[in-house]
Design a protein around this motif. Structure first.
Motif, PDB file in Angstrom:
ATOM      1  N   CYS B 313      -5.617  15.357  -1.951  1.00 25.84           N
ATOM      2  CA  CYS B 313      -5.804  16.881  -1.821  1.00 25.84           C
ATOM      3  C   CYS B 313      -5.438  17.207  -0.110  1.00 25.84           C
ATOM      4  O   CYS B 313      -6.037  16.560   0.586  1.00 25.84           O
ATOM      5  N   ILE B 314      -4.534  18.382  -0.075  1.00 22.90           N
ATOM      6  CA  ILE B 314      -4.597  18.856   1.477  1.00 22.90           C
ATOM      7  C   ILE B 314      -5.141  20.175   1.521  1.00 22.90           C
ATOM      8  O   ILE B 314      -4.982  20.867   2.430  1.00 22.90           O
ATOM      9  N   CYS B 328       1.709  20.872  -1.559  1.00 20.83           N
ATOM     10  CA  CYS B 328       0.772  19.494  -1.955  1.00 20.83           C
ATOM     11  C   CYS B 328       1.651  19.074  -2.751  1.00 20.83           C
ATOM     12  O   CYS B 328       2.013  19.712  -4.042  1.00 20.83           O
ATOM     13  N   CYS B 335      -2.610  18.257 -10.283  1.00 17.51           N
ATOM     14  CA  CYS B 335      -3.762  19.247 -10.078  1.00 17.51           C
ATOM     15  C   CYS B 335      -3.381  20.745 -10.671  1.00 17.51           C
ATOM     16  O   CYS B 335      -2.420  21.192 -10.217  1.00 17.51           O
ATOM     17  N   THR B 344      -9.925  24.196  -3.845  1.00 14.45           N
ATOM     18  CA  THR B 344      -9.134  25.302  -3.645  1.00 14.45           C
ATOM     19  C   THR B 344      -8.496  25.597  -5.083  1.00 14.45           C
ATOM     20  O   THR B 344      -7.796  26.528  -5.088  1.00 14.45           O
ATOM     21  N   CYS B 352      -4.979  27.686  -3.704  1.00 11.26           N
ATOM     22  CA  CYS B 352      -4.130  27.013  -4.876  1.00 11.26           C
ATOM     23  C   CYS B 352      -4.261  27.626  -6.250  1.00 11.26           C
ATOM     24  O   CYS B 352      -3.135  27.673  -6.822  1.00 11.26           O
TER      25      CYS B 352
HETATM   26  S1  SF4 Z   1      -3.036  21.673  -5.231  1.00  9.98           S
HETATM   27 FE1  SF4 Z   1      -4.496  22.292  -3.820  1.00  9.98          FE
HETATM   28  S2  SF4 Z   1      -6.538  21.653  -4.595  1.00  9.98           S
HETATM   29 FE2  SF4 Z   1      -5.034  20.574  -5.818  1.00  9.98          FE
HETATM   30  S3  SF4 Z   1      -4.662  18.548  -4.673  1.00  9.98           S
HETATM   31 FE3  SF4 Z   1      -3.210  20.020  -3.985  1.00  9.98          FE
HETATM   32  S4  SF4 Z   1      -4.613  20.937  -2.027  1.00  9.98           S
HETATM   33 FE4  SF4 Z   1      -5.993  19.960  -3.281  1.00  9.98          FE
END
Ligand code: SF4
Lengths: 87, 370
Positions: B313-314, B328, B335, B344, B352
């Motif tokens: 996760c970023i 991401c 996700c 998020t 997100c």
């Molecule tokens: S999509 Fe958003 S919430 Fe999901 S892993 Fe990536 S950064 Fe994290």
């Protein structure tokens, strides 16, 4: 939870030592605490967050903003910008 | 509905977007702090209407997203307690802790209840004197008046079976943290309208001056958002570092004094960990010493908490405006809102989730009928 919603105060009453109001959110009614806007009157609109009114909406300011925005739109029309066909 | 539909007029929205196009001469990066605004921007496709020069980046103003994992794990530990009725705002239920979420605690027999207002939690405590009622008091300045009042009310009613698990954060310290960051890209802010409805915006001019970053207090409807962008672009283009108010129907410079007074008597400033970002000094509120008796963390033994974040996760970089959700590798694949890896993606206010939900934004022409 963090979205504030504007609603109309339709009734003001006391409950457990708090000033409460019945607020109309476009047809959905909820009891809301008005302790933070003690000057509020029935008929006014307030922003409500998690059951608490946090500010009374100023009709004057609301009108003024809309007027300014409409002037901007009219100006563009006068200048021949076709608003309907833009993407 | 009054004060809503007027601000969704598609014709005005387009006209205002055109005005932005007329004044912009160079690229600008503007951050909206508030997750509610991120949601509205994606929902109505506001960013698609803006000229290419304007890049909107999304800030950390999503309370569900920045509540630290350790705090969620504590909530789960307390909620699993047999004598406890655990109460929370609905959007916290699906937030994954290290190993489970509040839904799974409930499925395993825990008494977890969603409340609309924290006063509902106080009422549950009145009605259940043989149970311990805990309220998960999270959020920014917008929920603080409500959360503070629940503690004041519990004290007034002499309730000794009510306590709060506090995880409160504030916007101005987050602005400091973002603007002083080594890789900061933000040049102008849309300040969150409802945070300012409570707190006013008297705290912002020194921050704006310190970092030479203009700010415009902005509302949540499509027209409000465009008006905020328009004003901040005008300030940026003219080199003026000012804090102005594009949401005057709800916000005054001073803010809501009675709310600030109660917040200041119930809470005190404290350091807070922001999920994905880390510790920001003095960035939140904890219970003041006079109200320490209502602190759920002191009342319950939660054992050892060792939070474990997903390594993929970023969200931290997204919350600071350094990256977009689509950057991401897990976005939309590993996700999704059904199987979120990070906060998020869980909250509808999270960036997100907003990107995922509004892959196809609502046609702006339909705005007025919405
Ligand atoms: S999509 Fe958003 S919430 Fe999901 S892993 Fe990536 S950064 Fe994290």
């Amino acid at each position: 939870m963090c979205l504030g919603v504007p609603g109309k105060i339709t009734e003001i009453f006391e409950q457990s030592g708090l000033t409460m109001g019945k607020i109309d959110f476009g047809g959905v009614y909820r009891d809301v605490c008005l302790d933070y806007i003690p000057e509020a009157k029935v008929g006014e609109y307030a922003v409500v967050h998690v059951g608490f009114a946090i500010s009374i909406l100023s009709e004057e300011e609301a009108m003024e903003t809309l007027e300014i925005l409409k002037e901007i739109a009219d100006l563009d029309e006068e200048l021949g910008v076709d608003l309907e066909t833009q993407s | 509905m009054k004060y809503v539909s007027e601000y969704r007029d598609a014709k005005l929205v387009r006209a205002l977007a055109e005005e932005v196009r007329d004044v912009v001469t160079q690229p600008w990066v503007i951050m909206e702090i508030c997750g509610g605004q991120t949601h509205a921007i994606k929902r109505y496709g506001i960013d698609d209407l803006l000229p290419d020069e304007i890049e909107l980046v999304h800030g950390p103003g999503c309370p569900v997203c920045v509540t630290p994992l350790a705090q969620i794990d504590k909530a789960l530990a307390i909620a699993s307690h047999p004598d406890v009725i655990f109460t929370s705002y609905g959007d916290m239920l699906r937030v994954p802790g290290s190993h489970q979420d509040l839904f799974s605690v409930r499925a395993a027999g825990g008494d977890v209840r969603v409340v609309y207002s924290p006063l509902d939690a106080v009422k549950i405590a009145q009605e259940n004197p043989d149970k311990q009622v805990v309220f998960f008091a999270i959020g920014f300045e917008t929920t603080a008046p409500a959360n503070a009042m629940s503690v004041a009310q519990a004290k007034r009613l002499g309730l000794d079976n009510f306590s709060v698990l506090v995880s409160h954060v504030r916007v101005p310290p987050a602005m400091h943290a973002i603007l002083s960051g080594e890789y900061n890209r933000v040049q102008g802010f849309l300040a969150a309208g409802h945070v300012c409805a409570v707190m006013g915006y008297w705290e912002y001019p020194p921050i704006a001056a310190n970092y030479q970053t203009p700010m415009v207090v902005t509302g949540f409807e499509p027209l409000d958002l465009l008006k905020g962008v328009f004003e901040v672009v005008k300030l940026l283009e003219s080199g003026k570092v000012e804090v102005t108010n594009a949401y005057a129907r709800a916000v005054t410079f001073e803010g809501n004094k009675p709310a600030q007074d109660l917040i200041n008597s119930i809470f005190q400033e404290s350091d807070r960990n922001w999920r994905g970002i880390g510790l920001i000094p003095n960035s939140g509120w904890s219970l003041a010493p006079d109200y320490a008796a209502f602190d759920a963390e002191a009342r319950f033994d939660v054992g050892d908490i060792h939070p474990e974040e997903s390594p993929l996760c970023i969200a931290g970089e997204i919350l600071q405006g350094l990256k977009k959700p689509t950057e991401c590798p897990a976005f939309g694949t590993l996700c999704t809102p059904e199987h979120p890896l990070g906060a998020t993606m869980v909250s509808t206010e999270g960036a997100c989730s907003a990107y995922y939900q509004y892959h196809q934004p609502l046609e702006v022409q339909g705005l007025a009928n919405d």
